[in-house]
Write an enzyme that holds these catalytic residues in place. Structure first.
Site, mmCIF file in Angstrom:
data_model
loop_
_atom_site.group_PDB
_atom_site.id
_atom_site.type_symbol
_atom_site.label_atom_id
_atom_site.label_comp_id
_atom_site.label_asym_id
_atom_site.label_seq_id
_atom_site.Cartn_x
_atom_site.Cartn_y
_atom_site.Cartn_z
ATOM 1 N N THR A 380 -20.746 -29.863 8.088
ATOM 2 C CA THR A 380 -22.056 -29.245 8.114
ATOM 3 C C THR A 380 -21.994 -28.027 9.035
ATOM 4 O OG1 THR A 380 -23.067 -31.411 7.743
ATOM 5 C CG2 THR A 380 -24.542 -29.662 8.439
ATOM 6 N N ASN A 400 -21.304 -32.449 3.263
ATOM 7 C CA ASN A 400 -21.260 -33.806 3.792
ATOM 8 C C ASN A 400 -19.991 -34.041 4.610
ATOM 9 O OD1 ASN A 400 -22.594 -36.231 4.303
ATOM 10 N ND2 ASN A 400 -21.517 -37.294 2.679
#
Length: 573
Positions: A380, A400
């Site tokens: 992220t 993710n």
């Protein structure tokens, strides 16, 4: 890195003010001068190349929203470990002309074929290989649609201009850095399953090495297709055909209708008050804003600055515990389930939760603990922007886990996400970050998975701060500690250095960076009944900018835990 201890600031600031009081007593008071516009622009992002690309667009006459397209796309090129066109994100915007705040939800959506049964093994247990790796782990990407929406609805410049830096860097390459190399080492066995991924990451015959130039010509062509044709450049036509073929070749099942049918959701941000600050943050399908509202409003019943370090941590942990429990039970995609946001984020609800907190004793979490939550310091990414007109962007984007699903669709350069793991694929079973979910976050066709991403604005009568961070389930507590840092009077850079600790209901343990809690504090917390893991590696990657309206100054902070990040101020010409 020398972290700033917020309790130290809490002691020193009042002392300094008391010493200055006699000298100021005889000075005539006058109303403070509050600037109407910033004296320039500022950007903080997870990679210096993205920050510089955004500044280039601002110099060319673009606004904060144009710069956001550029920074987002450039991060998608230079941080394949963290985010990309194959993922999604949340964009919190402030339009200075209208005074309106808006939340762009570019979260990935569930394919119709991805039913919960698809993610169970023969024994009925969650198949983590399928939920975290390869085609079934990937939701329909949302980030390309966000770039188009930002450009067409909020920006001033064409996509051909704002995407040009990312296209150039993808084509010509950039130096591999340590996180890319180490992350590939962790995910190598998965990534090298797929020919499309091998073509990108083994193009030179070996994995990425620090200092080598990493080129992505297919990704440059995909970005060019978006620049030329907007939404249709990704979600229809040749790029879409290659995405569908790449997923199908590995046994997955997306449809052309699902790609072409993807839409950005424009949502009303969540707002609440904390001390003199108005906090504007992410609504569902993010759990971040609701959790922040619960935690800060619970904690407002105490003067945190007056507490000793152990009791300050204890109160915050007890508030975290209750907010994460609500996250697990109540939150999901508001387009599919009724989420009681108004109740959960209300001051009255927080007061009720506060009444259940024993100020001197830990409350055991309700269920048996699960497995420790993995860190997401490398996954992220976040960026913060303010321009000379006062337009603002706080954006968090992701694929993710490290390198997402590991699957690059051949001919596209697009590394697909593995966001399906953020659904409650098997109710009551923790996901990769150790958090659980139930029916509210179960997958359904077109549904968006719950997230912890929490892009946030803070505004007081004389200051504006924009902040956010990666960190999986720890995003919420990272942003929380950033808010408390600003509330304690820290600078933007000091806010990024605040030591981090975290609790998420289950597992029932306080996680803390090594050195964040001194031995006396750990001992006191243990005496209250807490289990403490005080020796974890650093996590997170906060990027923040601040506008001090009283002095009309801009500053930025880039997390020193990430050596390739950069915050920069562009003065008014």
């Amino acid at each position: 890195m020398k972290p700033v201890r917020t309790w130290a600031v809490a002691i020193l600031l009042p002392l300094l003010l008391s010493l200055l009081a006699p000298a100021l007593a005889g000075v005539p008071s006058s109303p403070p001068v509050i600037a109407a516009h910033p004296p320039g622009a500022a950007i903080a992002s997870g990679h210096a190349l993205a920050t510089e690309a955004g500044l280039q667009i601002l110099r060319a006459g673009g606004n904060a929203f144009d710069a956001a397209v550029t920074v987002s796309a450039t991060l998608s090129v230079v941080e394949p470990i963290s985010s990309g066109l194959g993922g999604g994100g949340f964009f919190l915007l402030h339009d200075a002309r209208t005074g309106k705040d808006v939340f762009l939800d570019a979260r990935e959506t569930s394919p119709e074929a991805a039913t919960p049964a698809r993610f169970l093994d023969a024994a009925g247990a969650l198949d983590r290989n399928r939920s975290e790796n390869g085609p079934w782990s990937a939701g329909i990407p949302g980030l390309p649609a966000a770039l188009v929406e930002l450009a067409h609805k909020y920006g001033k410049l064409p996509l051909a201009t704002t995407l040009a830096p990312a296209i150039r860097i993808a084509r010509d390459g950039f130096p591999v850095y340590a996180r890319m190399e180490s992350g590939y080492g962790e995910r190598r066995a998965v990534m090298e399953r797929y020919p499309g991924t091998r073509a990108v990451f083994l193009a030179d015959g070996h994995p990425p090495k620090v200092g080598e130039t990493f080129r992505q010509p297919d990704l440059a062509r995909t970005l060019q297709a978006i620049a030329d044709k907007g939404f249709d450049g990704f979600y229809r036509g040749p790029v879409a055909d290659r995405l569908l073929a790449g997923v199908r070749a590995e046994g997955g099942k997306w449809t052309a209708a699902e790609l072409a049918g993807y839409r950005i959701r424009e949502r009303e941000p969540l707002r609440f008050l904390y001390h003199q600050w108005t906090i504007t943050t992410a609504p569902p399908p993010s759990s971040g804003g609701v959790a922040l509202a619960e935690i800060l409003q619970m904690a407002s019943g105490w003067d945190l600055r007056a507490l000793d370090p152990a009791h300050r941590v204890h109160i915050l942990v007890e508030a975290m515990r209750r907010a994460y429990r609500d996250r697990t039970i109540h939150l999901g995609d508001p387009d599919f389930v009724r989420v009681p946001v108004a109740r959960l984020a209300s001051a009255d609800y927080a007061a009720g939760l506060r009444a259940s907190i024993n100020p001197d004793k830990a409350t055991p979490s309700s269920l048996l603990p699960g497995q420790p939550a993995p860190l997401e310091d490398n996954e992220t990414t976040h960026f913060s922007i303010i321009d000379r007109d006062g337009n603002r962007v706080s954006a968090t984007q992701t694929i993710n886990l490290l390198y997402g699903s590991g699957l690059v669709a051949p001919g596209t350069g697009v590394l697909l996400n593995d966001e399906m793991d953020d659904f409650a694929l098997k109710p009551g079973t923790p996901n990769a970050f150790g958090v659980m979910g139930f029916a509210a976050n179960a997958p359904k066709p077109g549904k968006r998975m719950l997230s912890s991403m929490a892009p946030t604005f803070m505004e007081s009568p004389d200051k504006v701060a924009i902040l956010g961070s990666p960190g999986g389930s720890r995003i919420i507590t990272e942003v929380l500690l950033g808010i408390l840092g600003y509330d304690d009077g820290l600078t933007a850079q000091q806010v990024t250095q605040v030591p981090r600790f975290h609790h998420q209901w289950l597992p029932d343990v306080i996680s803390a960076e090594n050195g964040a809690l001194d031995p006396a504090t750990v001992k006191a917390l243990q005496a209250m009944g807490h289990t403490v893991n005080a020796g974890e590696a650093p996590w997170g990657n906060m990027q923040t900018v601040e506008w001090d309206k009283r002095g009309n100054t801009l500053s930025g902070g880039s997390d020193p835990r990430n050596p390739v990040g950069k915050a920069a101020v562009l003065p008014q010409p």
